[in-house]
Enzyme design. Structure first.
Site, PDB file in Angstrom:
ATOM      1  N   ASP A 126     -41.399 -53.428-111.587  1.00 15.01           N
ATOM      2  CA  ASP A 126     -41.645 -54.830-111.958  1.00 15.01           C
ATOM      3  C   ASP A 126     -43.100 -55.269-111.763  1.00 15.01           C
ATOM      4  O   ASP A 126     -43.381 -56.470-111.658  1.00 15.01           O
ATOM      5  CB  ASP A 126     -40.699 -55.755-111.186  1.00 15.01           C
ATOM      6  CG  ASP A 126     -39.345 -55.874-111.886  1.00 15.01           C
ATOM      7  OD1 ASP A 126     -39.297 -55.701-113.120  1.00 15.01           O
ATOM      8  OD2 ASP A 126     -38.341 -56.126-111.199  1.00 15.01           O
ATOM      9  N   ASP A 152     -34.960 -53.852-117.902  1.00 14.75           N
ATOM     10  CA  ASP A 152     -35.953 -54.873-117.548  1.00 14.75           C
ATOM     11  C   ASP A 152     -37.389 -54.355-117.673  1.00 14.75           C
ATOM     12  O   ASP A 152     -38.321 -55.102-117.931  1.00 14.75           O
ATOM     13  CB  ASP A 152     -35.752 -55.360-116.106  1.00 14.75           C
ATOM     14  CG  ASP A 152     -34.305 -55.425-115.684  1.00 14.75           C
ATOM     15  OD1 ASP A 152     -33.480 -54.646-116.211  1.00 14.75           O
ATOM     16  OD2 ASP A 152     -33.982 -56.238-114.812  1.00 14.75           O
TER      17      ASP A 152
HETATM   18  N1  GLY Z   1     -35.409 -57.809-113.324  1.00 11.84           N
HETATM   19  C1  GLY Z   1     -34.208 -58.085-112.616  1.00 11.84           C
HETATM   20  C2  GLY Z   1     -33.433 -59.204-113.180  1.00 11.84           C
HETATM   21  O1  GLY Z   1     -33.605 -59.607-114.315  1.00 11.84           O
HETATM   22  O2  GLY Z   1     -32.619 -59.727-112.454  1.00 11.84           O
END
Ligand code: GLY
Length: 390
Positions: A94, A155
């Protein structure tokens, strides 16, 4: 015209809401709001994946309003994330969410060279998570057990623009290669025939072969976690924008078609498109993310979105119908949220109510900061006031 007047009125409400909120929350890194007051992840959880979104909101507001307090608070938050850059256990897939919306945004808006260095360090770390055997970027860490060494998640498509940016500023094609190889793997192993996507796929980290998929934050294996669908449609549109590989645009459209076909009549997005009909659990953040992604897709399809230095899309202007459909769906999502799920007064810190992190969590339907970020981004995208941070 009518839609534009609506968008301008909502953008005005956003601009009115934030000055007092930012003043009374100085120094905080919010994730949620409790009884209308932002919490502060900076105190005990600086590595949390959502910690860049408040700064992203502040940079959007700074770009539109020019108030110095927004820049100061965004830069203060960026400095706090140095603790994350120094912690290999906190760094994960992330990095785009954390550093594109903080350090890279700062560099784009102010030319701050220190911020550029932070962005490049984050990009190096993200590229370092690439597994060349399976051609995927590893998702989460696992304290050394190796249990999650082969996990990739949908994600991560939203984090690839950190690598595209690093390629642009360094001209080092490693970043580009990693991004497109990961995107190709996702296209092959995550996107289903009907245009829905999986959340988590496990590969054998040694051989790279497909092992299994998981339902992740959605209802169950094989289901369609709505935020994951939104990350995917937006993420593939972004990969198209940065590469001009038409297969990414086709993939973004396929996922968008699936998403649009499943938007309920009332415009409120469930946590999973496959959750039982008797379950009314909602995720407003999925609606906001999908709206912003659909607007980008609409701009790409109509030829209105070009990145500086990129070749013009040869298909531009021939896809007006698809472009209009994506825009209409995005406006429906935003209007529904604006009317039913937004706290417009400055007395409450949050903007969107009823976000849900994961279907099987104990707690559902609470304010989550990325919902606010994407709602604001989408509205400024509609009015043309956005600073493009991806
Ligand atoms: N990236 C984790 C979520 O969308 O919860």
């Amino acid at each position: 015209m009518e839609q534009q007047i609506w968008a301008i009125s909502i953008a005005d409400k956003i601009k009115k809401k934030y000055p007092k909120i930012v003043e009374r929350n100085r120094g905080k890194v919010p994730y949620t709001a409790i009884d209308g007051v932002f919490d502060d992840q900076g105190r005990h959880n600086i590595g949390w994946w959502t910690n860049g979104f408040y700064a992203g909101m502040l940079w959007q507001l700074y770009h539109v309003c020019g108030c110095e307090v927004y820049r100061e608070e965004a830069q203060a938050l960026e400095h706090k994330l140095d603790a994350v850059l120094m912690d290999p256990y906190a760094m994960d897939h992330d990095s785009g969410f954390r550093f594109l919306l903080t350090a890279v945004a700062d560099f784009r808006l102010t030319g701050n060279e220190e911020a550029k260095k932070r962005g490049l360090l984050a990009a190096e770390n993200l590229a370092g998570r690439f597994n060349p055997q399976g051609n995927f970027i590893r998702a989460w860490n696992d304290n050394g057990s190796g249990e999650k060494a082969g996990w990739a998640i949908i994600d991560c498509m939203m984090n690839l623009p950190l690598l595209y940016w690093a390629f642009e500023v360094t001209k080092d094609p490693r970043f580009y290669h990693v991004a497109v190889r990961h995107a190709d793997t996702v296209k092959k192993h995550f996107v289903r025939e009907d245009g829905s996507v999986r959340h988590i796929v496990e590969f054998d980290p040694k051989s790279g072969s497909f092992v299994q998929d998981f339902g992740g934050q959605g209802y169950e294996k094989g289901s369609s976690w709505t935020r994951g669908q939104a990350w995917a449609l937006y993420g593939f549109a972004l990969s198209y924008l940065h590469t001009r590989d038409g297969s990414y645009l086709d993939t973004a459209e396929k996922i968008a078609d699936y998403f649009m076909a499943n938007i309920p009549e009332n415009g409120l997005i469930p946590v999973d498109f496959c959750q039982p009909k008797t379950c009314a659990l909602e995720d407003s953040t999925a609606g906001a993310i999908a709206a912003s992604g659909l607007l980008l897709l609409s701009q790409i399809l109509s030829g209105k979105k070009e990145l500086p230095g990129k070749h013009r899309n040869p298909l531009a202007n021939v896809m007006e119908k698809e472009s209009e459909a994506a825009k209409t769906a995005a406006e429906k999502l935003l209007k529904t949220l604006a009317k039913n799920r937004c706290s417009w007064g400055a007395e409450r810190d949050e903007l969107l109510e009823k976000g849900t992190a994961a279907f099987h969590d104990e707690t559902h339907e609470f304010p989550i900061i990325y919902g606010d970020y994407f709602f604001i981004e989408a509205v400024f995208r509609l009015t043309g006031e956005e600073i493009f941070l991806w």
